[in-house]
Design a protein around this motif. Sequence first.
Motif, PDB file in Angstrom:
ATOM      1  N   MET A 187       0.866  -1.200   0.000  1.00  9.89           N
ATOM      2  CA  MET A 187       0.000   0.000   0.000  1.00  9.89           C
ATOM      3  C   MET A 187       0.892   1.236   0.000  1.00  9.89           C
ATOM      4  O   MET A 187       1.816   1.342   0.787  1.00  9.89           O
ATOM      5  CB  MET A 187      -0.883  -0.013   1.256  1.00  9.89           C
ATOM      6  N   SER A 188       0.566   2.174  -0.831  1.00 13.34           N
ATOM      7  CA  SER A 188       1.382   3.381  -0.946  1.00 13.34           C
ATOM      8  C   SER A 188       0.567   4.587  -0.553  1.00 13.34           C
ATOM      9  O   SER A 188      -0.625   4.613  -0.644  1.00 13.34           O
ATOM     10  CB  SER A 188       1.886   3.548  -2.397  1.00 13.34           C
ATOM     11  N   THR A 189       1.230   5.602  -0.113  1.00 10.02           N
ATOM     12  CA  THR A 189       0.520   6.813   0.270  1.00 10.02           C
ATOM     13  C   THR A 189       0.149   7.614  -0.949  1.00 10.02           C
ATOM     14  O   THR A 189       0.659   7.430  -2.032  1.00 10.02           O
ATOM     15  CB  THR A 189       1.399   7.680   1.199  1.00 10.02           C
ATOM     16  N   MET A 239     -14.837   9.782  -0.557  1.00  6.93           N
ATOM     17  CA  MET A 239     -15.129  10.760   0.486  1.00  6.93           C
ATOM     18  C   MET A 239     -14.238  10.540   1.702  1.00  6.93           C
ATOM     19  O   MET A 239     -13.723  11.507   2.296  1.00  6.93           O
ATOM     20  CB  MET A 239     -16.600  10.679   0.896  1.00  6.93           C
ATOM     21  N   LEU A 240     -13.998   9.296   2.089  1.00  6.48           N
ATOM     22  CA  LEU A 240     -13.084   9.024   3.195  1.00  6.48           C
ATOM     23  C   LEU A 240     -11.668   9.470   2.847  1.00  6.48           C
ATOM     24  O   LEU A 240     -10.938   9.982   3.700  1.00  6.48           O
ATOM     25  CB  LEU A 240     -13.095   7.531   3.539  1.00  6.48           C
ATOM     26  N   TYR A 241     -11.275   9.295   1.592  1.00 10.45           N
ATOM     27  CA  TYR A 241      -9.966   9.761   1.117  1.00 10.45           C
ATOM     28  C   TYR A 241      -9.861  11.276   1.274  1.00 10.45           C
ATOM     29  O   TYR A 241      -8.858  11.797   1.775  1.00 10.45           O
ATOM     30  CB  TYR A 241      -9.797   9.352  -0.349  1.00 10.45           C
ATOM     31  N   SER A 242     -10.900  11.997   0.860  1.00 10.65           N
ATOM     32  CA  SER A 242     -10.903  13.456   0.956  1.00 10.65           C
ATOM     33  C   SER A 242     -10.881  13.907   2.411  1.00 10.65           C
ATOM     34  O   SER A 242     -10.156  14.830   2.782  1.00 10.65           O
ATOM     35  CB  SER A 242     -12.135  14.021   0.244  1.00 10.65           C
ATOM     36  N   LEU A 243     -11.666  13.240   3.269  1.00  6.14           N
ATOM     37  CA  LEU A 243     -11.708  13.583   4.689  1.00  6.14           C
ATOM     38  C   LEU A 243     -10.340  13.363   5.336  1.00  6.14           C
ATOM     39  O   LEU A 243      -9.906  14.153   6.177  1.00  6.14           O
ATOM     40  CB  LEU A 243     -12.775  12.742   5.397  1.00  6.14           C
ATOM     41  N   ALA A 244      -9.664  12.290   4.953  1.00  7.48           N
ATOM     42  CA  ALA A 244      -8.335  12.005   5.510  1.00  7.48           C
ATOM     43  C   ALA A 244      -7.324  13.054   5.076  1.00  7.48           C
ATOM     44  O   ALA A 244      -6.462  13.475   5.864  1.00  7.48           O
ATOM     45  CB  ALA A 244      -7.877  10.614   5.072  1.00  7.48           C
ATOM     46  N   GLN A 245      -7.428  13.504   3.827  1.00  3.81           N
ATOM     47  CA  GLN A 245      -6.531  14.557   3.347  1.00  3.81           C
ATOM     48  C   GLN A 245      -6.730  15.858   4.122  1.00  3.81           C
ATOM     49  O   GLN A 245      -5.789  16.620   4.336  1.00  3.81           O
ATOM     50  CB  GLN A 245      -6.750  14.797   1.858  1.00  3.81           C
ATOM     51  N   ALA A 248      -6.128   8.058   3.582  1.00  3.53           N
ATOM     52  CA  ALA A 248      -5.552   8.892   2.512  1.00  3.53           C
ATOM     53  C   ALA A 248      -4.532   8.122   1.684  1.00  3.53           C
ATOM     54  O   ALA A 248      -3.877   8.696   0.821  1.00  3.53           O
ATOM     55  CB  ALA A 248      -4.896  10.133   3.113  1.00  3.53           C
ATOM     56  N   LYS A 249      -4.421   6.823   1.945  1.00  2.00           N
ATOM     57  CA  LYS A 249      -3.471   6.007   1.198  1.00  2.00           C
ATOM     58  C   LYS A 249      -4.139   5.404  -0.035  1.00  2.00           C
ATOM     59  O   LYS A 249      -5.278   4.956   0.015  1.00  2.00           O
ATOM     60  CB  LYS A 249      -2.918   4.896   2.085  1.00  2.00           C
ATOM     61  N   LEU A 250      -3.402   5.420  -1.140  1.00  3.09           N
ATOM     62  CA  LEU A 250      -3.876   4.851  -2.396  1.00  3.09           C
ATOM     63  C   LEU A 250      -2.978   3.688  -2.796  1.00  3.09           C
ATOM     64  O   LEU A 250      -1.793   3.683  -2.484  1.00  3.09           O
ATOM     65  CB  LEU A 250      -3.853   5.909  -3.506  1.00  3.09           C
ATOM     66  N   ASN A 251      -3.549   2.720  -3.522  1.00  4.06           N
ATOM     67  CA  ASN A 251      -2.702   1.659  -4.048  1.00  4.06           C
ATOM     68  C   ASN A 251      -2.057   2.098  -5.360  1.00  4.06           C
ATOM     69  O   ASN A 251      -2.228   3.250  -5.784  1.00  4.06           O
ATOM     70  CB  ASN A 251      -3.483   0.348  -4.202  1.00  4.06           C
ATOM     71  N   SER A 252      -1.357   1.208  -6.027  1.00  4.74           N
ATOM     72  CA  SER A 252      -0.628   1.577  -7.242  1.00  4.74           C
ATOM     73  C   SER A 252      -1.555   1.995  -8.378  1.00  4.74           C
ATOM     74  O   SER A 252      -1.125   2.658  -9.322  1.00  4.74           O
ATOM     75  CB  SER A 252       0.254   0.410  -7.702  1.00  4.74           C
ATOM     76  N   ASN A 253      -2.841   1.618  -8.291  1.00  3.72           N
ATOM     77  CA  ASN A 253      -3.819   2.007  -9.309  1.00  3.72           C
ATOM     78  C   ASN A 253      -4.568   3.285  -8.945  1.00  3.72           C
ATOM     79  O   ASN A 253      -5.516   3.674  -9.631  1.00  3.72           O
ATOM     80  CB  ASN A 253      -4.828   0.878  -9.538  1.00  3.72           C
TER      81      ASN A 253
END
Length: 459
Positions: free
Chosen positions: A1-3, A308-314, A323-328
């Motif tokens: 898992m990458s940030t 939305m959880l991604y945006s809230l974490a940012q 706020a972590k995204l995978n390689s895709n």
Amino acid sequence: MSTNQDHDMQRGLKNRHIQMIALGGAIGTGLFYGSAETIKLAGPAITLSYMIGGFVIFLIMRMLGEMSVDEPVSGSFSHFAYKYWGEFPGFLSGWNYWFNYVIVSMAELTAVGIYINYWFPSIPHWASALFFLIIITAANLVNVKMYGEFEFWFAIIKVVAILGMIIFGLLLIFTKINGQATGFSNLWIHGGYIATGWWGVILSLVPVMFSFGGIELIGITAGEADNPKKTIPKAINQVMWRILIFYVGALTVMMILYPWNQVGMDGSPFVQIFSKMGIPAAASILNVVVLTAALSVYNSGIYSNGRMLYSLAQQGNAPKSFAKLNSNGIPVRGVLISSALTLVAVILNYLIPGKIFMYLMSIAIIAGIINWTMIIFTNLKFRKAKGQAADNLEFKTPLHPISNYAAFIFLAIVVALMSTINDMKMAVYILPVWILVLWIGFKFKKSSESKISPAQKAK
């Protein structure tokens, strides 16, 4: 898992994806099942109710579109509320949107089991729900284009089915393919067009607004649209008139074909009408459509909640792990958490069958109204912050700011109407409690931040 510092959201959604994503979120239970309640309240004037509600939603969508085109980011109005209004509005709008779609997803996922039982009564509801939960979640974890393709074809099935019903209905109205032409008299011979009176039409605006819930998903897609300044305005302008055709057109045909006061509340009015008219295989065909509709809305829910959880974490309003995204470029943890929570609905509906669905719907309406209200006032703050630069915005809201205040007054009236409907009152009481819970959560977050040393924050 990458940030997210290593990977960014991928702009893999085409205009056709975005248009169908919006249709997928808005054409579901509200039309195929919820319209029975609207027909009961408004009679043939249900078409007028949908035109009124659709116009207000169009104005709100233009407000969201104005901001999304100027700043195409994932997380949409939560980002704008946070940036232009303040920390708590951003916190509230983000978590409320996430909560709203969790509730809607719960209802839709549970409905899947019921629809499968039509063909295979021996399969437990939970097994069907779990199977489709795994399939849809897996599709959302591959890449955004895979999600877009799933939603595109889900929505295509619904759109084709509705257009097919409209065309077939028109043939029944004007020709004698079913024995005799139906004509238009059902619109007025059972008490008139406004058969239940204007109060019935006004009350019907409540379930109508539930039908339009999810249309704001267009704004969530802005961060992954390949050309947002072109695709977002086109999608907003085209989707609204298409929805009005699908809702107003389909329901007008239904009201012409069959007496409104004989529709009943024991299933989809579309299934009832064609079945009672003796149309072979209508129930099975429409069951495919309602199943697809439920899966489509669930698919949209998982997609939007992860973003939305991604945006809230940012923003710092949710744990940093979201706020972590995978390689895709997929917010995997947000997708998995949102998916897991909808599984709770399967358990709840197993333990408390029957009434839970209506309660979920009423809560979803209130949460939707909070979302739309946040968009309205955030747009006002956005315009104020832009100052003279607002004159150069590429996709302006019509009649700003009059349209903002008019839309807010309309939503306030809908909440007041809900307090007069027995099955909806609970949601109105929950509204201030829910906002208080979010306020406490926000204060707890701020208190936790104040205890972190500058050195820890730097890390």
